[in-house]
Design a protein around this motif. Sequence first.
Motif, short mmCIF file in Angstrom:
data_model
loop_
_atom_site.label_atom_id
_atom_site.label_comp_id
_atom_site.label_asym_id
_atom_site.label_seq_id
_atom_site.Cartn_x
_atom_site.Cartn_y
_atom_site.Cartn_z
N UNK A 68 0.83 -1.20 0.00
CA UNK A 68 0.00 0.00 0.00
C UNK A 68 0.87 1.26 0.00
N UNK A 69 0.58 2.13 -0.91
CA UNK A 69 1.28 3.40 -0.99
C UNK A 69 2.56 3.38 -1.81
N UNK A 70 3.02 2.21 -2.27
CA UNK A 70 4.28 2.13 -3.01
C UNK A 70 4.19 2.90 -4.33
N UNK A 71 3.10 2.73 -5.06
CA UNK A 71 2.95 3.42 -6.34
C UNK A 71 2.83 4.93 -6.14
N UNK A 78 7.85 12.50 -9.30
CA UNK A 78 7.64 13.18 -10.59
C UNK A 78 8.84 13.01 -11.52
N UNK A 79 9.26 11.76 -11.67
CA UNK A 79 10.44 11.46 -12.49
C UNK A 79 10.09 11.42 -13.97
N UNK A 80 11.08 11.78 -14.77
CA UNK A 80 10.93 11.62 -16.22
C UNK A 80 11.10 10.16 -16.62
N UNK A 81 11.98 9.46 -15.91
CA UNK A 81 12.29 8.08 -16.29
C UNK A 81 12.82 7.34 -15.06
N UNK A 82 12.64 6.03 -15.06
CA UNK A 82 13.19 5.19 -14.01
C UNK A 82 14.21 4.25 -14.64
N UNK A 83 15.42 4.22 -14.08
CA UNK A 83 16.49 3.36 -14.57
C UNK A 83 16.64 2.19 -13.62
N UNK A 84 16.58 0.98 -14.16
CA UNK A 84 16.63 -0.24 -13.34
C UNK A 84 17.86 -1.05 -13.74
N UNK A 85 18.73 -1.33 -12.77
CA UNK A 85 19.94 -2.12 -13.03
C UNK A 85 20.11 -3.13 -11.90
N UNK A 86 19.97 -4.41 -12.21
CA UNK A 86 20.20 -5.47 -11.22
C UNK A 86 19.49 -5.16 -9.90
N UNK A 87 18.23 -4.81 -10.01
CA UNK A 87 17.45 -4.42 -8.83
C UNK A 87 17.04 -5.64 -8.01
N UNK A 88 16.53 -6.66 -8.70
CA UNK A 88 16.13 -7.88 -8.01
C UNK A 88 14.72 -7.88 -7.47
N UNK A 89 13.94 -6.89 -7.86
CA UNK A 89 12.54 -6.82 -7.42
C UNK A 89 11.66 -6.63 -8.65
N UNK A 90 10.62 -7.41 -8.73
CA UNK A 90 9.72 -7.35 -9.87
C UNK A 90 8.95 -6.04 -9.89
N UNK A 91 8.90 -5.40 -11.05
CA UNK A 91 8.11 -4.17 -11.22
C UNK A 91 6.80 -4.52 -11.91
N UNK A 92 5.67 -4.41 -11.22
CA UNK A 92 4.38 -4.69 -11.86
C UNK A 92 4.12 -3.73 -13.02
N UNK A 93 3.23 -4.13 -13.89
CA UNK A 93 2.97 -3.36 -15.11
C UNK A 93 2.51 -1.94 -14.79
N UNK A 94 1.73 -1.76 -13.73
CA UNK A 94 1.23 -0.42 -13.44
C UNK A 94 2.35 0.51 -12.95
N UNK A 95 3.43 -0.04 -12.43
CA UNK A 95 4.57 0.77 -12.00
C UNK A 95 5.36 1.27 -13.21
N UNK A 96 5.46 0.45 -14.24
CA UNK A 96 6.27 0.78 -15.41
C UNK A 96 5.82 2.05 -16.11
N UNK A 97 4.55 2.38 -15.97
CA UNK A 97 3.99 3.53 -16.69
C UNK A 97 3.95 4.81 -15.85
N UNK A 98 4.42 4.75 -14.61
CA UNK A 98 4.34 5.94 -13.76
C UNK A 98 5.30 7.05 -14.20
N UNK A 99 6.59 6.77 -14.41
CA UNK A 99 7.47 7.84 -14.93
C UNK A 99 7.02 8.27 -16.33
#
Length: 311
Positions: A68-71, A78-99
Motif C-alpha cells: 500500500x502506498x508504493x505506487x 515526478x520522475x521523467x524516467x526510471x532506470x533499473x539495473x540489477x534491482x532484483x525486485x519485480x516491477x508490476x505493469x502499473x509501476x512501469x507507466x508511472x514515470x
Amino acid sequence: MRIIFAGTPDFAAAHLQAILDSEHEVVAVYSQPDRPSGRGKKLTPSAVKSLGLANNLPIEQPVKFSDEGAAETLAGYEADIMVVVAYGLLLPEHILSIPKLGCINVHGSILPKWRGAAPIQRAIWAGDNETGVAIMQMDKGLDTGDVLHIARLPIDAEDTSASLYNKLAELGPKALVKTLSDFANYTPQTQDDAQATYAKKLSKAEAKCNWQLSALQLARNVRAFNPWPVVWFEKDTQAIKIWRADVVETTNSPKKANGEVIEYAKNGLIVQCEEGCLVIHEIQLPNKKRQSIADVVNGKPDLFACGEILS
C-alpha cells in the motif's frame, strides 16, 4: 532528466555513479531491503543504497511494489524516467507507466540472447564470442521490451564470469549515460522472440564436474562458474573445487575411461573426458585456500594417482 534509480549490487552502483556524474538529476534511489551479512549477521545496506546515502539522496526500500502506498510514493517523485539495473525486485505493469518516459533496464547481454538471471555466465558457458549490454524499455515480460541501444564486447579466451562482470560494469554505465542523453533520438527495436535464449540461474548441482562432458565444455564451465558456484568434483567424499583449467590434446590410444587421471604433475592434473582431456591448474581443497597444482604436488605428492577414476 529527473531520474529514479533502482538497483542493488556494486554492478548497479557503477551505473548510479555514472548518472550522478552526468548532467541528469537523480531524485530518488530504490534498493533491496538491508540484508544480514558477515559473521555477526548484521543488517548491511546494498552498494546502491550506500552510494545514495553518500550523496544525500532519498532512499526507498519497498519489500514489493504491491504494498500500500508504493505506487503513490514513486509517483510523488515526478520522475521523467526510471532506470533499473540489477534491482532484483519485480516491477508490476502499473509501476512501469508511472514515470513520464517509462522504465529502462540495463541487461548484461545482447538481447534477445540470454534473457533472464545469469546472462554473463551463460555467454561463457555456451562459448559465445561476444557479449555486451542492452538498454531496454521495460515491459511486463522477462527482458522482452524494445531495445534502445546495444554496446558490444568480445569475450576473451581467459575471461571468467568475474572478469567479464567487471568489463561490463565499465561498459554499461557509458552506454546508459549515452542512451539517456540521446533518448529522444533512439528508435526502439522490437526483439525477435524466435532468436531468444534463456539464461537460467546457476546451481551448485550444475557445477558438479561431469566427466561425460567434453573437456571443452568443462573448461567453459570452470570459467563460467567462477566465482560462483565453482566447478567441483568429489574425492574420498570431499568436494574439491576447480578454479582454473584448460583443454589439452592427448594421444592416448585406446581412450582412457572418463574421469581417469592421466597425469598428476607440477604442470597440471590431466583428466580424461568424453572428448579430449582437461588439464587442471588450480584447485581448492576443503578448508584450504586456492592452490596451484604445482603447490599441491609439493605438499601432497600422492593425492592423485595415475589410473584413478575421479567421481
